[in-house]
Each structure stands twice: as structure tokens, then as C-alpha cells.
Design a protein around this motif. Structure first.
Motif, PDB file in Angstrom:
ATOM      1  N   ALA A  97       0.844  -1.185   0.000  1.00 37.24           N
ATOM      2  CA  ALA A  97       0.000   0.000   0.000  1.00 37.24           C
ATOM      3  C   ALA A  97       0.883   1.239   0.000  1.00 37.24           C
ATOM      4  O   ALA A  97       1.732   1.397   0.878  1.00 37.24           O
ATOM      5  CB  ALA A  97      -0.917   0.009   1.215  1.00 37.24           C
ATOM      6  N   LEU A  98       0.686   2.103  -0.980  1.00 32.02           N
ATOM      7  CA  LEU A  98       1.385   3.386  -1.051  1.00 32.02           C
ATOM      8  C   LEU A  98       0.402   4.433  -0.554  1.00 32.02           C
ATOM      9  O   LEU A  98      -0.610   4.713  -1.193  1.00 32.02           O
ATOM     10  CB  LEU A  98       1.827   3.670  -2.483  1.00 32.02           C
ATOM     11  N   VAL A  99       0.702   4.993   0.627  1.00 32.43           N
ATOM     12  CA  VAL A  99      -0.260   5.791   1.384  1.00 32.43           C
ATOM     13  C   VAL A  99       0.219   7.241   1.481  1.00 32.43           C
ATOM     14  O   VAL A  99       1.415   7.505   1.594  1.00 32.43           O
ATOM     15  CB  VAL A  99      -0.427   5.208   2.804  1.00 32.43           C
ATOM     16  N   GLY A 100      -0.736   8.165   1.482  1.00 32.40           N
ATOM     17  CA  GLY A 100      -0.409   9.567   1.687  1.00 32.40           C
ATOM     18  C   GLY A 100      -1.561  10.445   1.261  1.00 32.40           C
ATOM     19  O   GLY A 100      -2.497  10.006   0.602  1.00 32.40           O
ATOM     20  N   GLU A 101      -1.485  11.726   1.643  1.00 30.66           N
ATOM     21  CA  GLU A 101      -2.522  12.675   1.253  1.00 30.66           C
ATOM     22  C   GLU A 101      -2.495  12.922  -0.248  1.00 30.66           C
ATOM     23  O   GLU A 101      -1.515  12.637  -0.935  1.00 30.66           O
ATOM     24  CB  GLU A 101      -2.302  14.008   1.979  1.00 30.66           C
ATOM     25  N   SER A 102      -3.567  13.505  -0.765  1.00 33.36           N
ATOM     26  CA  SER A 102      -3.595  13.910  -2.164  1.00 33.36           C
ATOM     27  C   SER A 102      -2.481  14.925  -2.410  1.00 33.36           C
ATOM     28  O   SER A 102      -2.238  15.808  -1.582  1.00 33.36           O
ATOM     29  CB  SER A 102      -4.951  14.543  -2.506  1.00 33.36           C
ATOM     30  N   ALA A 114       0.607  -9.859  -7.641  1.00 29.70           N
ATOM     31  CA  ALA A 114       1.036  -8.801  -6.737  1.00 29.70           C
ATOM     32  C   ALA A 114       0.119  -7.593  -6.930  1.00 29.70           C
ATOM     33  O   ALA A 114      -0.422  -7.382  -8.019  1.00 29.70           O
ATOM     34  CB  ALA A 114       2.484  -8.412  -7.025  1.00 29.70           C
ATOM     35  N   ILE A 115      -0.069  -6.806  -5.870  1.00 29.48           N
ATOM     36  CA  ILE A 115      -0.913  -5.607  -5.950  1.00 29.48           C
ATOM     37  C   ILE A 115      -0.144  -4.419  -5.384  1.00 29.48           C
ATOM     38  O   ILE A 115       0.413  -4.496  -4.286  1.00 29.48           O
ATOM     39  CB  ILE A 115      -2.232  -5.780  -5.177  1.00 29.48           C
ATOM     40  N   LEU A 116      -0.127  -3.323  -6.139  1.00 33.32           N
ATOM     41  CA  LEU A 116       0.314  -2.034  -5.621  1.00 33.32           C
ATOM     42  C   LEU A 116      -0.945  -1.208  -5.417  1.00 33.32           C
ATOM     43  O   LEU A 116      -1.604  -0.804  -6.376  1.00 33.32           O
ATOM     44  CB  LEU A 116       1.266  -1.336  -6.590  1.00 33.32           C
ATOM     45  N   LEU A 117      -1.312  -0.976  -4.162  1.00 36.96           N
ATOM     46  CA  LEU A 117      -2.536  -0.270  -3.807  1.00 36.96           C
ATOM     47  C   LEU A 117      -2.198   1.184  -3.492  1.00 36.96           C
ATOM     48  O   LEU A 117      -1.466   1.462  -2.543  1.00 36.96           O
ATOM     49  CB  LEU A 117      -3.189  -0.937  -2.601  1.00 36.96           C
ATOM     50  N   LEU A 124      -6.084  -5.004   3.309  1.00 39.24           N
ATOM     51  CA  LEU A 124      -5.494  -5.615   2.124  1.00 39.24           C
ATOM     52  C   LEU A 124      -3.972  -5.720   2.140  1.00 39.24           C
ATOM     53  O   LEU A 124      -3.411  -6.650   1.560  1.00 39.24           O
ATOM     54  CB  LEU A 124      -5.924  -4.793   0.888  1.00 39.24           C
ATOM     55  N   ALA A 125      -3.286  -4.793   2.804  1.00 42.57           N
ATOM     56  CA  ALA A 125      -1.839  -4.674   2.612  1.00 42.57           C
ATOM     57  C   ALA A 125      -1.027  -5.648   3.458  1.00 42.57           C
ATOM     58  O   ALA A 125      -1.382  -5.966   4.587  1.00 42.57           O
ATOM     59  CB  ALA A 125      -1.394  -3.245   2.918  1.00 42.57           C
ATOM     60  N   ASP A 126       0.075  -6.107   2.882  1.00 45.47           N
ATOM     61  CA  ASP A 126       1.104  -6.825   3.622  1.00 45.47           C
ATOM     62  C   ASP A 126       2.176  -5.852   4.103  1.00 45.47           C
ATOM     63  O   ASP A 126       2.684  -5.965   5.212  1.00 45.47           O
ATOM     64  CB  ASP A 126       1.761  -7.890   2.730  1.00 45.47           C
ATOM     65  N   ARG A 127       2.513  -4.901   3.222  1.00 47.09           N
ATOM     66  CA  ARG A 127       3.518  -3.891   3.543  1.00 47.09           C
ATOM     67  C   ARG A 127       2.976  -2.523   3.186  1.00 47.09           C
ATOM     68  O   ARG A 127       2.070  -2.395   2.356  1.00 47.09           O
ATOM     69  CB  ARG A 127       4.822  -4.165   2.776  1.00 47.09           C
ATOM     70  N   VAL A 128       3.547  -1.493   3.821  1.00 43.53           N
ATOM     71  CA  VAL A 128       3.076  -0.125   3.642  1.00 43.53           C
ATOM     72  C   VAL A 128       4.266   0.796   3.374  1.00 43.53           C
ATOM     73  O   VAL A 128       5.305   0.678   4.029  1.00 43.53           O
ATOM     74  CB  VAL A 128       2.325   0.381   4.906  1.00 43.53           C
TER      75      VAL A 128
END
Length: 336
Positions: free
Chosen positions: A46-51, A215-218, A229-233
Motif C-alpha cells: 500500500a502506497l499511502v499519503g494525502e492527495s 502482486a498488488i500495488l494499492l 489488504l496490505a502486507d507492507r506499507v
């Protein structure tokens, strides 16, 4: 290491020191700056962050779909071991679909409004496989059933406006899966959907990954769905990675002040009637990024080096890294 475990760590996506820029305020500015990340077979990152943090541009860079006048300036991008920055255009087209597919957050802007949903999936199947139109339609119907579209055969002849938002997103997922890609990039796949449909789409992605081993890049700004969903963040802020590691470490014991702020702002963290905590300020535009830590002008614990010196990666553990001067000071050890 067993053969199964070795396959599990086979890298499907490998990005090293990626920088992508656009002309902004009269100069070319990096909106993605020296980003590195990787996704292994069967794993979800999961690639996380604000807009405005650069998440979607990172994904488009990996797909070699950055719109002009954007430019991938430097770095290495490997998908299935292939260096996509050096591939001829025709070979890159084969990589998209065969090796990697992408679903977007708003299907109404991605689906052709004057073409039936089935015809769009059939077109994708025939683009990558030498099959007849009848066989491609049969496969499209099977995909519609696989992603949970009821009365799949009839829905092949429906136009996008005739379907609900959740059904349109399932059509997009069916299109993405048409060639059984090894990597699925999902860019905010549930943003436009209500909570019930969000849960269904997340469960669908989890089930498909289990069945297909992809593999999924979310890509998401919603930390709340990462646990689903994520394994790693990897937490991204102002074009750079701020913290990365296993989900249980990054969300269970976050070390970067930005990650901590994101988690404190989640609904459910405040008592009923109380105001949610918030991170003061907004993500600055690339032309106004601080010269040191990008988060320094919003950080509650910033101190002298934060404004002028970029933080290096500090290893919290063998699998958990943070780019923060305060963490480096507290742990007394860092690595470039």
C-alpha cells in the motif's frame, strides 16, 4: 528456504531512485523525488499519503504513462525483471496487460461511454491474445462472473451509464484481469464508492489475489483500508517516502510524525462528539518544498536540522525504515 517461499519473494515490481518532474511555476519541479519501492509476487504494498504527495504519478511512471509535459528524469523501473524505461514502445504495450494492469479510481472517466462494457473487455482480450471475437466474448463473460457481476452475459451488452458505480468498478477490474497480469496497480479503487461497496471491492481484490497469486500495488490516501489488504506499507509525503515496512509495524508502531498524524486523524480514534485530530496545514506544492525534511513545516517535533538537511533512512528494524531526524537521534543509528 523452501521453493514456495522463494517464489513469494520474487520481485514483480522494483523501483529504484525514481524521479519524475513537471513544469511548475516557470521551472521543472520533481513531483516524485528519488523514490524506491518493491512488490513481490503474491504481495500487496500500500502506497499511502494525502492527495498531492505523488502516489499516482509514481504509478503512472511505472506504467510509462506519465502525461506530457511530465518526464521521468532518472531511476530504474523493472516489471517482471524487464527494465521498462528502455523497452521499445511495442514491447512496452505487451508489458501493459500481460505483466501489469492498472485500475483507476473513477471508472466513468476510464470506460468508453459509447461502447458496451463487454466490447471494451473483448477488445482488451483480443489485443493480447489471438482468439476469435466469440471466444473473447466467452472469456469476457467468465471474467464478469469472476469479479461478481450478476447476470454476467446480459451485462456484457450494458453501457457504463447503465451500471452502478460498484458494477463499473468491477468492469474495470475485469478489464485489468483480462490477460492475467502478474502485477495489478489499483489507484484509489474505492474512493468514489459507498462504504458497503468499498468493502465488497476490497474483498474481491483479496479473493482474486489469493486465487491468481498476483502482486498488488494499492494507491490510497485512506489508511483505514490498508489494514484490509496490505502486507507492507510505504507512506509517501511531498514526493518522497517517509516510512516503509510491514503493515503491523508501520500501522501498529509508527515512528514518523507524519504517519502518526495520519493514524490519529482516522475516524474512530476520537470519542463520540469529540473533534478528530488533524495535521495542521496542507501538503505544499513542489515549488515550496522545504530544503530539509519535507514535513518539517507541519511537524510537531521538528528541530534544528529538519529545516535544512534531508533525513536519511533510519533502520528501526531489519524490515522497517523511517526518514526522520528525530528517530535517527533517538535510535542513534542511521543508514543512507
Amino acid at each position: 528456504m523452501s521453493e514456495a517461499r522463494a517464489r513469494a519473494r520474487e520481485l514483480v515490481l522494483e523501483v529504484r531512485d525514481l524521479s519524475t518532474s513537471f513544469p511548475i511555476d516557470g521551472a521543472r519541479r520533481r513531483v516524485v523525488d528519488r523514490v524506491s519501492l518493491e512488490v513481490a509476487a503474491g504481495e500487496t504494498l500500500a502506497l499511502v499519503g494525502e492527495s498531492g504527495c505523488g502516489k499516482s504519478v509514481t504509478a503512472l511512471s511505472a506504467m510509462r504513462l506519465v502525461p506530457k509535459p511530465g518526464l521521468v528524469e532518472s531511476g530504474t523501473i523493472r516489471i517482471g525483471g524487464k527494465d521498462v524505461r528502455t523497452l521499445p514502445v511495442t514491447e512496452m504495450r505487451r508489458v501493459r496487460g500481460n505483466d501489469v494492469s492498472m485500475i483507476f479510481q473513477e471508472p466513468m472517466t476510464s470506460l468508453n461511454p459509447v461502447q458496451t462494457c463487454g466490447a471494451q473487455v473483448v477488445e482488451g482480450i483480443r489485443l493480447h491474445h489471438r482468439v476469435s471475437n466469440a471466444e473473447a466474448r466467452r472469456q469476457a463473460g467468465a471474467l464478469f462472473s469472476q469479479v461478481g457481476i450478476p447476470d454476467a452475459e446480459a451485462r456484457l451488452d450494458a453501457y457504463p451509464h447503465q451500471l452502478s458505480g460498484g458494477m463499473r468498478q468491477r468492469v474495470m477490474i475485469a478489464m485489468a484481469l483480462a490477460s492475467r497480469p502478474r502485477l495489478l496497480i489499483a489507484d484509489e479503487p474505492t474512493t468514489a464508492l459507498d462504504v458497503t461497496i468499498q468493502a465488497q471491492i476490497l474483498e474481491l481484490l483479496r479473493s482474486l489475489q489469493r486465487d491468481l497469486g498476483m502482486a498488488i500495488l494499492l494507491i490510497t490516501h485512506d489508511v483505514g483500508i490498508v489494514n484490509e489488504l496490505a502486507d507492507r506499507v510505504a507512506v509517501m509525503y511531498a514526493g518522497r517516502i517517509a516510512e516503509e515496512g510491514p503493515r503491523r509495524d508501520v500501522l501498529g508502531a509508527p515512528r514518523h510524525p507524519y504517519t502518526q498524524g495520519l493514524l490519529r486523524s482516522l475516524p474512530g480514534r476520537a470519542a463520540p462528539g469529540e473533534r478528530l485530530e488533524e495535521i495542521p496545514g496542507v501538503v505544499p506544492p513542489p515549488s515550496q518544498w522545504p530544503s530539509g525534511c519535507r514535513f518539517s513545516n507541519r511537524c510537531p517535533i521538528a528541530f534544528e536540522p529538519c529545516d535544512s538537511i534531508e533525513p536519511e533512512r533510519t533502520a528501526v528494524s531489519a524490515v522497517h525504515g523511517v526518514w526522520c531526524h528525530a528517530v535517527a537521534r533517538d535510535l542513534g543509528a542511521s543508514e543512507p
